[in-house]
Write a protein that holds these residues in place. Structure first.
Motif, PDB file in Angstrom:
ATOM      1  N   TYR A   1      -8.725   3.678  -2.234  1.00  0.00           N
ATOM      2  CA  TYR A   1     -10.862   2.938  -1.485  1.00  0.00           C
ATOM      3  C   TYR A   1     -11.675   2.483  -2.101  1.00  0.00           C
ATOM      4  O   TYR A   1     -12.064   0.434  -2.913  1.00  0.00           O
TER       5      TYR A   1
ATOM      6  N   ILE B   1     -10.850   3.275   4.178  1.00  0.00           N
ATOM      7  CA  ILE B   1     -10.682   2.588   3.912  1.00  0.00           C
ATOM      8  C   ILE B   1     -10.402   1.477   5.338  1.00  0.00           C
ATOM      9  O   ILE B   1     -11.295   0.606   4.769  1.00  0.00           O
TER      10      ILE B   1
ATOM     11  N   LEU C   1     -10.325  -1.785  -3.768  1.00  0.00           N
ATOM     12  CA  LEU C   1     -10.770  -2.573  -2.571  1.00  0.00           C
ATOM     13  C   LEU C   1     -11.889  -2.564  -2.254  1.00  0.00           C
ATOM     14  O   LEU C   1     -12.585  -3.791  -2.422  1.00  0.00           O
TER      15      LEU C   1
ATOM     16  N   ALA D   1      -4.751  -3.037   4.257  1.00  0.00           N
ATOM     17  CA  ALA D   1      -5.143  -1.832   4.633  1.00  0.00           C
ATOM     18  C   ALA D   1      -5.980  -1.410   5.976  1.00  0.00           C
ATOM     19  O   ALA D   1      -6.056  -0.401   6.683  1.00  0.00           O
TER      20      ALA D   1
ATOM     21  N   GLU E   1      -5.467   7.736  -2.461  1.00  0.00           N
ATOM     22  CA  GLU E   1      -6.639   7.503  -0.956  1.00  0.00           C
ATOM     23  C   GLU E   1      -7.529   6.809  -1.800  1.00  0.00           C
ATOM     24  O   GLU E   1      -8.259   5.712  -1.468  1.00  0.00           O
TER      25      GLU E   1
ATOM     26  N   TYR F   1      -4.467   2.069   7.270  1.00  0.00           N
ATOM     27  CA  TYR F   1      -5.574   3.107   8.154  1.00  0.00           C
ATOM     28  C   TYR F   1      -5.596   2.507   9.111  1.00  0.00           C
ATOM     29  O   TYR F   1      -7.532   1.901   8.730  1.00  0.00           O
TER      30      TYR F   1
ATOM     31  N   LEU G   1       1.044  -0.886  -0.327  1.00  0.00           N
ATOM     32  CA  LEU G   1       0.000   0.021   0.170  1.00  0.00           C
ATOM     33  C   LEU G   1       0.872   1.130  -0.030  1.00  0.00           C
ATOM     34  O   LEU G   1       0.093   2.230  -0.310  1.00  0.00           O
TER      35      LEU G   1
END
Length: 191
Positions: free
Chosen positions: A50, A114, A53, A103, A46, A107, A19
């Motif tokens: 998002y 996320i 994912l 993730a 970002e 995050y 990432l």
């Protein structure tokens, strides 16, 4: 530029490099699209992460639904099928599911969109496992589902670091053992 192609290429890049390496510039180069065109859809890395994912989660959800509807497989086979798919993907240098684990680490704040998306995928996996265990009539399906998800998450976490195919087989065998113990407990063999 096809959105799905960009998202699939982004997922592939993320699985290979992680990432932290994601940038719109690297994706623009990878998919051979001018940066300003990518920015029309994703203003920053970002936003692309998002969306990638979310796309990956949809792919996994479709796979789960197809498995649930497959009448040729028993519930235990459906539970263990994820390891077969994971084995096939790792052999192709793909690591599905690992990105959701990464993730959550990258995050860590639960208010991050996320992180919430990764947590949603984790909950969907748990629900899939729980439903199949309930269908089997498993003793204490909630606890067995937690055990099985812990095995899967451990496997995905280890794949993030080691990327060794052998870990998928170890996790599959451990999940199979947990299922067998649950079946023995269900039929009173461990009383």
């Amino acid at each position: 530029m096809l959105r799905e192609q960009v998202l699939d290429q982004t997922l592939n890049l993320l699985e290979q490099r992680g990432l932290a390496t994601l940038s719109l510039e690297s994706i623009a180069t990878l998919v051979d699209v001018p940066l300003h065109e990518l920015q029309l859809f994703w203003p920053d890395a970002e936003a692309l992460l998002y969306d990638s994912l979310r796309h990956h989660g949809e792919q996994i959800d479709i796979w789960r639904r197809q498995l649930l509807l497959d009448d040729t497989l028993s519930p235990p086979q459906k539970l263990l099928a994820r390891y077969k798919v994971l084995d096939e993907q790792v052999r192709q240098q793909r690591y599905p599911g690992c990105l959701f684990i990464a993730a959550c680490s990258f995050y860590p704040h639960s208010d991050s969109a996320i992180h919430q998306l990764a947590e949603k995928q984790k909950q969907a996996s748990f629900q899939y496992t729980l439903e199949l265990l309930q269908e089997m009539g498993s003793d204490d399906p909630e606890m067995v589902a937690q055990q099985m998800e812990l095995i899967l998450e451990g496997c995905l976490s280890k794949l993030l670091v080691k990327r060794q195919l052998h870990d998928v087989e170890v996790a599959r065998r451990l999940a199979e053992d947990v299922l067998n113990i649950a079946r023995c407990r269900e039929h009173g063999a461990l009383s």
